[in-house]
Design a protein around this motif. Structure first.
Motif, PDB file in Angstrom:
ATOM      1  N   LEU A  86     -11.971  -1.219  -9.552  1.00 16.84           N
ATOM      2  CA  LEU A  86     -11.277  -1.714  -8.405  1.00 16.84           C
ATOM      3  C   LEU A  86      -9.707  -2.064  -8.912  1.00 16.84           C
ATOM      4  O   LEU A  86      -8.770  -1.621  -7.789  1.00 16.84           O
ATOM      5  CB  LEU A  86     -11.910  -3.210  -7.893  1.00 16.84           C
ATOM      6  CG  LEU A  86     -11.368  -3.735  -6.682  1.00 16.84           C
ATOM      7  CD1 LEU A  86     -11.581  -2.935  -5.313  1.00 16.84           C
ATOM      8  CD2 LEU A  86     -12.174  -5.180  -6.393  1.00 16.84           C
ATOM      9  N   ILE A  87      -9.475  -2.412  -9.902  1.00 16.05           N
ATOM     10  CA  ILE A  87      -8.013  -2.770 -10.334  1.00 16.05           C
ATOM     11  C   ILE A  87      -7.335  -1.352 -10.424  1.00 16.05           C
ATOM     12  O   ILE A  87      -6.056  -1.399 -10.127  1.00 16.05           O
ATOM     13  CB  ILE A  87      -8.117  -3.749 -11.611  1.00 16.05           C
ATOM     14  CG1 ILE A  87      -8.446  -5.024 -11.329  1.00 16.05           C
ATOM     15  CG2 ILE A  87      -6.699  -3.931 -12.126  1.00 16.05           C
ATOM     16  CD1 ILE A  87      -8.418  -6.079 -12.471  1.00 16.05           C
ATOM     17  N   SER A  88      -7.941  -0.613 -10.915  1.00 20.68           N
ATOM     18  CA  SER A  88      -7.388   0.624 -11.343  1.00 20.68           C
ATOM     19  C   SER A  88      -7.013   1.490  -9.936  1.00 20.68           C
ATOM     20  O   SER A  88      -5.795   1.766  -9.664  1.00 20.68           O
ATOM     21  CB  SER A  88      -8.220   1.671 -12.046  1.00 20.68           C
ATOM     22  OG  SER A  88      -8.664   1.037 -13.339  1.00 20.68           O
ATOM     23  N   ALA A  89      -7.938   1.438  -8.930  1.00 24.55           N
ATOM     24  CA  ALA A  89      -7.655   1.948  -7.654  1.00 24.55           C
ATOM     25  C   ALA A  89      -6.553   1.089  -7.120  1.00 24.55           C
ATOM     26  O   ALA A  89      -5.567   1.786  -6.487  1.00 24.55           O
ATOM     27  CB  ALA A  89      -8.964   1.871  -6.677  1.00 24.55           C
ATOM     28  N   ALA A  90      -6.628  -0.255  -6.958  1.00 24.30           N
ATOM     29  CA  ALA A  90      -5.508  -1.046  -6.073  1.00 24.30           C
ATOM     30  C   ALA A  90      -4.249  -0.741  -6.950  1.00 24.30           C
ATOM     31  O   ALA A  90      -3.082  -0.719  -6.217  1.00 24.30           O
ATOM     32  CB  ALA A  90      -5.860  -2.455  -6.435  1.00 24.30           C
ATOM     33  N   SER A  91      -4.047  -0.638  -8.263  1.00 24.86           N
ATOM     34  CA  SER A  91      -2.914  -0.362  -8.840  1.00 24.86           C
ATOM     35  C   SER A  91      -2.058   0.899  -8.521  1.00 24.86           C
ATOM     36  O   SER A  91      -0.945   0.898  -8.381  1.00 24.86           O
ATOM     37  CB  SER A  91      -3.081  -0.387 -10.521  1.00 24.86           C
ATOM     38  OG  SER A  91      -3.743  -1.731 -10.763  1.00 24.86           O
ATOM     39  N   VAL A  92      -2.943   2.076  -8.420  1.00 25.06           N
ATOM     40  CA  VAL A  92      -2.519   3.346  -7.969  1.00 25.06           C
ATOM     41  C   VAL A  92      -1.721   3.449  -6.698  1.00 25.06           C
ATOM     42  O   VAL A  92      -0.864   3.695  -6.505  1.00 25.06           O
ATOM     43  CB  VAL A  92      -3.443   4.402  -8.228  1.00 25.06           C
ATOM     44  CG1 VAL A  92      -2.838   5.858  -7.779  1.00 25.06           C
ATOM     45  CG2 VAL A  92      -3.891   4.473  -9.803  1.00 25.06           C
ATOM     46  N   LEU A  93      -2.544   2.593  -5.941  1.00 26.20           N
ATOM     47  CA  LEU A  93      -2.353   2.720  -4.559  1.00 26.20           C
ATOM     48  C   LEU A  93      -1.091   1.802  -4.350  1.00 26.20           C
ATOM     49  O   LEU A  93      -0.121   2.106  -3.349  1.00 26.20           O
ATOM     50  CB  LEU A  93      -3.323   1.994  -3.604  1.00 26.20           C
ATOM     51  CG  LEU A  93      -4.817   2.992  -3.329  1.00 26.20           C
ATOM     52  CD1 LEU A  93      -5.718   2.185  -2.659  1.00 26.20           C
ATOM     53  CD2 LEU A  93      -4.279   3.994  -2.667  1.00 26.20           C
ATOM     54  N   SER A  94      -1.060   0.594  -5.109  1.00 27.76           N
ATOM     55  CA  SER A  94       0.177  -0.170  -4.856  1.00 27.76           C
ATOM     56  C   SER A  94       1.424   0.655  -5.660  1.00 27.76           C
ATOM     57  O   SER A  94       2.520   0.465  -5.167  1.00 27.76           O
ATOM     58  CB  SER A  94      -0.148  -1.478  -5.640  1.00 27.76           C
ATOM     59  OG  SER A  94      -1.199  -2.184  -5.160  1.00 27.76           O
ATOM     60  N   GLY A  95       1.119   1.472  -6.540  1.00 30.92           N
ATOM     61  CA  GLY A  95       2.175   2.060  -7.191  1.00 30.92           C
ATOM     62  C   GLY A  95       2.874   2.960  -5.882  1.00 30.92           C
ATOM     63  O   GLY A  95       4.107   3.259  -5.837  1.00 30.92           O
ATOM     64  N   TYR A  96       1.940   3.821  -5.371  1.00 29.08           N
ATOM     65  CA  TYR A  96       2.338   4.744  -4.133  1.00 29.08           C
ATOM     66  C   TYR A  96       3.238   3.907  -3.181  1.00 29.08           C
ATOM     67  O   TYR A  96       4.069   4.453  -2.730  1.00 29.08           O
ATOM     68  CB  TYR A  96       1.327   5.305  -3.780  1.00 29.08           C
ATOM     69  CG  TYR A  96       1.469   6.293  -2.570  1.00 29.08           C
ATOM     70  CD1 TYR A  96       1.783   7.672  -2.833  1.00 29.08           C
ATOM     71  CD2 TYR A  96       1.477   6.066  -0.959  1.00 29.08           C
ATOM     72  CE1 TYR A  96       2.105   8.691  -1.681  1.00 29.08           C
ATOM     73  CE2 TYR A  96       1.845   6.829  -0.369  1.00 29.08           C
ATOM     74  CZ  TYR A  96       1.996   8.274  -0.435  1.00 29.08           C
ATOM     75  OH  TYR A  96       2.481   9.154   0.378  1.00 29.08           O
ATOM     76  N   LEU A  97       2.779   2.717  -2.813  1.00 29.11           N
ATOM     77  CA  LEU A  97       3.525   1.755  -1.859  1.00 29.11           C
ATOM     78  C   LEU A  97       4.906   1.539  -1.976  1.00 29.11           C
ATOM     79  O   LEU A  97       5.670   1.499  -1.388  1.00 29.11           O
ATOM     80  CB  LEU A  97       2.383   0.739  -1.523  1.00 29.11           C
ATOM     81  CG  LEU A  97       3.259  -0.514  -0.487  1.00 29.11           C
ATOM     82  CD1 LEU A  97       3.598   0.230   0.743  1.00 29.11           C
ATOM     83  CD2 LEU A  97       2.514  -1.624  -0.359  1.00 29.11           C
ATOM     84  N   CYS A  98       4.713   1.087  -3.582  1.00 30.71           N
ATOM     85  CA  CYS A  98       6.495   0.969  -4.250  1.00 30.71           C
ATOM     86  C   CYS A  98       7.362   1.990  -4.012  1.00 30.71           C
ATOM     87  O   CYS A  98       8.359   1.737  -4.062  1.00 30.71           O
ATOM     88  CB  CYS A  98       6.095   0.360  -5.654  1.00 30.71           C
ATOM     89  SG  CYS A  98       5.122  -1.169  -5.657  1.00 30.71           S
ATOM     90  N   CYS A  99       6.749   3.428  -4.088  1.00 35.23           N
ATOM     91  CA  CYS A  99       7.648   4.465  -3.856  1.00 35.23           C
ATOM     92  C   CYS A  99       8.473   4.532  -2.438  1.00 35.23           C
ATOM     93  O   CYS A  99       9.512   4.988  -2.371  1.00 35.23           O
ATOM     94  CB  CYS A  99       6.886   5.956  -3.952  1.00 35.23           C
ATOM     95  SG  CYS A  99       6.313   5.971  -5.671  1.00 35.23           S
ATOM     96  N   GLN A 100       7.811   3.561  -1.148  1.00 34.65           N
ATOM     97  CA  GLN A 100       8.428   3.615   0.025  1.00 34.65           C
ATOM     98  C   GLN A 100       9.813   2.918  -0.140  1.00 34.65           C
ATOM     99  O   GLN A 100      10.784   3.353   0.517  1.00 34.65           O
ATOM    100  CB  GLN A 100       7.596   2.929   0.814  1.00 34.65           C
ATOM    101  CG  GLN A 100       8.283   2.581   2.091  1.00 34.65           C
ATOM    102  CD  GLN A 100       8.404   4.075   3.079  1.00 34.65           C
ATOM    103  OE1 GLN A 100       7.668   4.998   2.546  1.00 34.65           O
ATOM    104  NE2 GLN A 100       9.297   4.041   3.866  1.00 34.65           N
TER     105      GLN A 100
END
Length: 423
Positions: A86-100
């Motif tokens: 769960l932390i791995s998935a949330a971290s990768v998704l959050s990293g993608y959001l930070c590219c915005q």
């Protein structure tokens, strides 16, 4: 040509930014080995990305990104770095959001300067600035919140997940957002407002919980301070008794004078008074431990005054793995609860307290039983106080037992309320 090269560099920097930010959020320790493996990951994914560009083109590579970059990164975080899924998935998704944010900075600069090259350059510059900001001020908080609970991790990963799905569905796999479809335009503001109110509700609940815990800690501290004061009073009684014993020679001198003058009645009265004074200040000796003797003596006197039959079986050495104040708080709260329960019984003959306390294998073992008028109610294995502001003594007892790695149990059996603990 220059714009194309800078554009390719932009995608490379974007990939490295996403991987490193995801690593920060996932809580991957910045050890020398992990830094090397992160660099290796960046190179590996850059090679995969470049190969995909070469074979399939930029448009198809963008559409394949979840399969060739994001999903493998989640798997690597979970299997290689041993981070929860769960932390791995949330971290990768959050990293993608930070590219915005860098993307918006580049877009704004490109629009103002009317230059695609400015878009790329400002995007790359924003990546470095935003990475510093995330690493310094954001990553630690996000990491702690993710590790706090599954609910907290889901809440943090919710917005990045919806943005991820929305971005791919409306801009990468289709052009719905750019075509001006009303549902697409309204989707993200609606989701942001929903998550905002969910966050407000959960945050309020958490603050209320923290406030309740703080009140409880304050009450436990107050209980502990009362125990310290009570123990100091008991110690003073012991000192008074020692002083009284020290002054016995003066009493003997007075008695000798009265005896010489044959004042028998005055001698008898003086002895009665002296005996009463000695009884009042001399602790009864129950065991070898002075602290326990003081506490039990005080409650024995209180039980006698309340017409409660108190039986004590104590076998303790002088040294125990508890501080004096911890012993005082533990025993005083347990006996206080027992005395209060017995005092509510209308028939004096049914007021009974039984105490067994002994040491076994360097562990303190306690068994306190008392009769009661109304059967106690339990919640989560603890007796529930009926009066507002009560019940902190029980929690203080539990805290002390658990602090020393012990176990405890509250129960009701055959008309007895029973507290048992080993620590």
């Amino acid at each position: 040509m220059v714009v194309t090269v800078i554009g390719l560099l932009r995608f490379g920097f974007s990939l490295v930014f996403g991987i490193t930010v995801s690593s920060l959020f996932a809580g991957i320790s910045p050890t020398r080995e992990n830094r090397r493996s992160t660099v290796f990951l960046c190179v590996l994914f850059l090679v995969c990305q470049t190969a995909s560009w070469w074979l399939f083109g930029l448009d198809l590579t963008s559409k394949l990104y979840p399969v060739i970059i994001h999903l493998p990164l989640i798997v690597i975080f979970s299997l290689y770095y041993k981070r929860p899924w769960l932390i791995s998935a949330a971290s990768v998704l959050s990293g993608y959001l930070c590219c915005q944010t860098p993307r918006w900075a580049g877009f704004l600069a490109g629009a103002i300067l009317k230059s695609r090259l400015a878009d790329h350059i400002f995007y790359i510059a924003a990546i470095f600035l935003f990475y510093y900001f995330l690493k310094t001020y954001v990553a630690g908080s996000v990491r702690q919140l993710m590790e706090k609970s599954c609910k907290s991790c889901l809440l943090l990963g919710g917005v990045p997940l919806f943005y991820y799905l929305f971005d791919y569905i409306t801009t990468i796999y289709t052009d719905v957002l750019y075509s001006g479809a009303e549902w697409a335009v309204q989707f993200m503001p609606s989701m942001i407002s929903i998550f905002y109110f969910v966050f407000v509700i959960l945050y309020y609940a958490e603050t209320q919980k923290q406030a309740a815990l703080q009140r409880e800690r304050d009450m436990l501290d107050a209980q502990f301070r009362v125990a310290q004061t009570e123990f100091a009073s008991l110690r003073q009684l012991q000192n008074n008794a020692a002083a009284y014993r020290h002054d016995m020679r003066h009493h003997f001198s007075l008695l000798q004078g009265l005896a010489a003058e044959e004042h028998i009645e005055e001698i008898k009265e003086y002895l009665r008074t002296a005996q009463s004074d000695m009884d009042a200040i001399t602790p009864t000796r129950f065991c070898e431990n002075e602290t326990v003797n003081l506490i039990l003596s005080a409650f024995a006197a209180r039980a006698a005054h309340a017409e409660i039959l108190l039986t004590v079986e104590a076998h303790l050495p002088d040294a125990l793995p508890f501080s004096d104040t911890e012993l005082c708080s533990l025993l005083s709260n347990a006996l206080e609860n027992a005395v209060l329960a017995c005092e509510s019984i209308s028939e004096c003959g049914k007021r009974r307290i039984s105490l067994r306390i002994y040491s076994k294998n360097t562990k303190l073992c306690i068994d306190i039983r008392n009769s009661y008028q109304t059967e106690p109610v339990f919640y989560e294995s603890l007796p529930v106080a009926k009066e507002q502001g009560h019940g902190f003594g029980t929690k203080s007892m539990v805290h002390i037992v658990e602090k020393h790695g012990g176990v405890f149990q509250f129960s009701v059996k055959d008309g007895w309320f029973i507290f048992q603990a080993t620590a």
